[in-house]
Design a protein around this motif. Structure first.
Motif, PDB file in Angstrom:
ATOM      1  N   LEU A 128      24.996  37.119  33.107  1.00  0.00           N
ATOM      2  CA  LEU A 128      24.662  37.499  34.475  1.00  0.00           C
ATOM      3  C   LEU A 128      24.982  38.965  34.708  1.00  0.00           C
ATOM      4  N   MET A 129      23.981  39.702  35.150  1.00  0.00           N
ATOM      5  CA  MET A 129      24.139  41.117  35.493  1.00  0.00           C
ATOM      6  C   MET A 129      23.851  41.280  36.980  1.00  0.00           C
ATOM      7  N   PHE A 130      24.776  41.862  37.703  1.00  0.00           N
ATOM      8  CA  PHE A 130      24.664  42.003  39.155  1.00  0.00           C
ATOM      9  C   PHE A 130      24.494  43.476  39.512  1.00  0.00           C
ATOM     10  N   CYS A 131      23.345  43.818  40.076  1.00  0.00           N
ATOM     11  CA  CYS A 131      23.078  45.186  40.534  1.00  0.00           C
ATOM     12  C   CYS A 131      23.361  45.264  42.028  1.00  0.00           C
ATOM     13  N   ARG A 132      24.448  45.922  42.379  1.00  0.00           N
ATOM     14  CA  ARG A 132      24.830  46.019  43.789  1.00  0.00           C
ATOM     15  C   ARG A 132      23.976  47.075  44.504  1.00  0.00           C
ATOM     16  N   ILE A 133      23.660  46.801  45.756  1.00  0.00           N
ATOM     17  CA  ILE A 133      23.013  47.793  46.615  1.00  0.00           C
ATOM     18  C   ILE A 133      23.953  48.162  47.753  1.00  0.00           C
ATOM     19  N   LYS A 134      24.559  47.142  48.363  1.00  0.00           N
ATOM     20  CA  LYS A 134      25.574  47.371  49.396  1.00  0.00           C
ATOM     21  C   LYS A 134      26.847  46.669  48.932  1.00  0.00           C
ATOM     22  N   GLN A 135      27.699  47.409  48.261  1.00  0.00           N
ATOM     23  CA  GLN A 135      28.860  46.793  47.620  1.00  0.00           C
ATOM     24  C   GLN A 135      29.766  46.107  48.628  1.00  0.00           C
ATOM     25  N   HIS A 136      29.956  46.740  49.803  1.00  0.00           N
ATOM     26  CA  HIS A 136      30.847  46.148  50.798  1.00  0.00           C
ATOM     27  C   HIS A 136      30.300  44.817  51.315  1.00  0.00           C
ATOM     28  N   ALA A 137      28.977  44.697  51.363  1.00  0.00           N
ATOM     29  CA  ALA A 137      28.364  43.477  51.902  1.00  0.00           C
ATOM     30  C   ALA A 137      28.427  42.316  50.929  1.00  0.00           C
ATOM     31  N   THR A 138      28.461  42.612  49.646  1.00  0.00           N
ATOM     32  CA  THR A 138      28.423  41.549  48.630  1.00  0.00           C
ATOM     33  C   THR A 138      29.738  41.382  47.880  1.00  0.00           C
ATOM     34  N   ALA A 139      30.789  42.080  48.314  1.00  0.00           N
ATOM     35  CA  ALA A 139      32.069  42.061  47.585  1.00  0.00           C
ATOM     36  C   ALA A 139      32.671  40.658  47.521  1.00  0.00           C
ATOM     37  N   LYS A 140      32.617  39.947  48.634  1.00  0.00           N
ATOM     38  CA  LYS A 140      33.220  38.610  48.655  1.00  0.00           C
ATOM     39  C   LYS A 140      32.459  37.660  47.732  1.00  0.00           C
ATOM     40  N   MET A 141      31.143  37.752  47.741  1.00  0.00           N
ATOM     41  CA  MET A 141      30.333  36.928  46.844  1.00  0.00           C
ATOM     42  C   MET A 141      30.615  37.284  45.391  1.00  0.00           C
ATOM     43  N   GLU A 142      30.732  38.558  45.108  1.00  0.00           N
ATOM     44  CA  GLU A 142      31.003  38.992  43.737  1.00  0.00           C
ATOM     45  C   GLU A 142      32.326  38.430  43.243  1.00  0.00           C
ATOM     46  N   ALA A 143      33.324  38.408  44.123  1.00  0.00           N
ATOM     47  CA  ALA A 143      34.627  37.851  43.740  1.00  0.00           C
ATOM     48  C   ALA A 143      34.497  36.372  43.384  1.00  0.00           C
ATOM     49  N   GLN A 144      33.673  35.645  44.137  1.00  0.00           N
ATOM     50  CA  GLN A 144      33.449  34.229  43.835  1.00  0.00           C
ATOM     51  C   GLN A 144      32.712  34.057  42.508  1.00  0.00           C
ATOM     52  N   PHE A 145      31.747  34.924  42.268  1.00  0.00           N
ATOM     53  CA  PHE A 145      31.034  34.876  40.987  1.00  0.00           C
ATOM     54  C   PHE A 145      32.021  35.035  39.829  1.00  0.00           C
ATOM     55  N   ARG A 146      32.871  36.037  39.950  1.00  0.00           N
ATOM     56  CA  ARG A 146      33.838  36.301  38.874  1.00  0.00           C
ATOM     57  C   ARG A 146      34.786  35.113  38.679  1.00  0.00           C
ATOM     58  N   LYS A 147      35.168  34.508  39.763  1.00  0.00           N
ATOM     59  CA  LYS A 147      36.116  33.388  39.698  1.00  0.00           C
ATOM     60  C   LYS A 147      35.573  32.248  38.839  1.00  0.00           C
ATOM     61  N   PHE A 148      34.281  31.975  38.960  1.00  0.00           N
ATOM     62  CA  PHE A 148      33.718  30.816  38.272  1.00  0.00           C
ATOM     63  C   PHE A 148      32.852  31.178  37.065  1.00  0.00           C
ATOM     64  N   TYR A 149      32.620  32.458  36.846  1.00  0.00           N
ATOM     65  CA  TYR A 149      31.783  32.861  35.708  1.00  0.00           C
ATOM     66  C   TYR A 149      32.604  33.466  34.572  1.00  0.00           C
ATOM     67  N   ASP A 150      33.559  34.326  34.902  1.00  0.00           N
ATOM     68  CA  ASP A 150      34.332  35.024  33.880  1.00  0.00           C
ATOM     69  C   ASP A 150      35.194  34.061  33.062  1.00  0.00           C
ATOM     70  N   ASP A 151      35.336  34.389  31.798  1.00  0.00           N
ATOM     71  CA  ASP A 151      36.207  33.614  30.905  1.00  0.00           C
ATOM     72  C   ASP A 151      36.767  34.574  29.868  1.00  0.00           C
ATOM     73  N   GLN A 152      38.022  34.970  30.062  1.00  0.00           N
ATOM     74  CA  GLN A 152      38.636  35.947  29.166  1.00  0.00           C
ATOM     75  C   GLN A 152      38.767  35.426  27.739  1.00  0.00           C
ATOM     76  N   LYS A 153      38.900  34.127  27.584  1.00  0.00           N
ATOM     77  CA  LYS A 153      39.110  33.570  26.255  1.00  0.00           C
ATOM     78  C   LYS A 153      37.928  33.832  25.327  1.00  0.00           C
ATOM     79  N   ILE A 154      36.728  33.794  25.868  1.00  0.00           N
ATOM     80  CA  ILE A 154      35.546  33.991  25.028  1.00  0.00           C
ATOM     81  C   ILE A 154      34.862  35.324  25.335  1.00  0.00           C
TER      82      ILE A 154
END
Length: 349
Positions: A128-154
């Motif tokens: 998943l690649m996220f191209c921000r246009i209004k970072q302040h408007a999508t910051a909360k959503m981005e944090a949720q994406f990272r919470k359930f998408y990121d996996d440091q182990k792999i």
């Protein structure tokens, strides 16, 4: 929806209603750029023309539905698989935005959650690649994406890039202004820069344009026009041997006293020296109507710049009267294609 298809490298890009008039012109620039820079990668483009976005009535968008639809296209068979999300608005629901006008505050209207959508992306090994246009408007959503998408182990991590950077855009526009003035033999110009939020801050004053004084920016809270105009008035009167030029730019709303009367007083005091006034509203959050009134009060001109390319065009026009530049599509194409190509080369080849 955009599909780039090739037997070795199937790529799916799903777009919602993000910049509907620009996206059709951007995507055809991305794939040829990848082909040119990496001839070993051959990607053909099939574009679904004539798509129209419908709906609206609030800020948040059906982002989760768009991403889920992308996972269900059914042809994710390639060795390199990624989804590019380009949006200026967050998904519905209080977990993704703080917009009180969201019509679906309790979440996605079809019951999708960030957790389930991110799981589907992970299960299909879609990057998943996220191209921000209004970072302040999508910051909360981005944090949720990272919470359930990121996996440091792999080593899985949400890839992000900013299509617009207001601070960088301002500096670029300013630098272009300086260069155009120098090219037009404005070597005797003196430059003063004042940044303002709730109060003005003088970055530098009366600097020779030949030294190309460096503009720096910093974030502030609570924009107030009047104090900044008063500060500008003081410096405009400090150099009577020069013809004064005032460029007043804002990307937010005036939370102080109305700026029209202070601007009128500046013009009354400085017009004898030939004062020229330009007001610039930068971005969709600027208070354009008020800035227009301020320009009128000083017998000046108001400019609207929605993005960095337009801002550079405005500053260039002010500096030298040049024709407006049409670089938005090129900028988008370069940013996105560069990001996509780099990910392919660094991570998969």
């Amino acid at each position: 929806m955009v599909e780039a298809l090739e037997e070795y490298l199937p790529v799916n890009v799903y777009t919602r209603k993000i910049i509907p008039k620009i996206i059709p012109k951007i995507i055809p620039k991305i794939i040829p750029k990848i082909n040119q820079e990496h001839p070993d990668i051959k990607v053909e483009l099939r574009f679904a023309m004539g798509l129209e976005s419908k709906g609206g009535q609030d800020g948040p968008e059906y982002v989760l539905g768009a991403l889920m639809t992308a996972t269900q296209l059914g042809d994710w068979e390639g060795r390199v698989k990624f989804v590019v999300l380009i949006t200026d608005a967050p998904a519905h629901g209080i977990d993704c935005n703080d917009d009180p006008g969201d019509r679906f505050r309790q979440g996605d209207p079809k019951g999708l959650t960030v957790k389930t959508v991110m799981k589907e992306l992970r299960d299909q090994d879609l990057e998943l690649m996220f191209c921000r246009i209004k970072q302040h408007a999508t910051a909360k959503m981005e944090a949720q994406f990272r919470k359930f998408y990121d996996d440091q182990k792999i080593g899985r991590k949400l890839k992000t890039t900013n299509l617009f950077d207001p601070s960088k855009d301002l500096v670029n526009a300013y630098n272009l202004f300086i260069q155009r003035r120098l090219n037009d033999q404005g070597n005797e110009d003196l430059v003063t820069a004042i940044q303002f939020a709730s109060s003005p801050r003088v970055i530098f004053k009366g600097q020779s344009i030949r030294s190309q004084p460096r503009l720096t920016t910093q974030q502030g809270v609570g924009t107030c026009f009047a104090p900044a105009i008063q500060a500008a008035k003081k410096h405009l009167l400090s150099y009577p041997q020069h013809t004064p030029l005032l460029i007043f730019m804002s990307d937010g709303e005036d939370h102080g006293r109305n700026g029209v009367e202070p601007m009128r007083r500046v013009y009354k005091k400085c017009s004898i020296h030939g004062l020229q006034v330009h007001t610039v509203g930068f971005g969709s959050g600027a208070q354009h109507a008020l800035l227009h009134q301020m320009a009128q009060a000083a017998n000046g001109k108001h400019h609207t710049a929605i993005n960095g390319v337009e801002l550079s065009s405005v500053f260039a026009n002010i500096a030298a009267g040049c024709n407006a530049m049409d670089g938005l599509i090129t900028r988008f194409g370069e940013i996105i294609s560069g990001m996509v190509a780099n990910r392919i080369v660094l991570d998969h080849l």
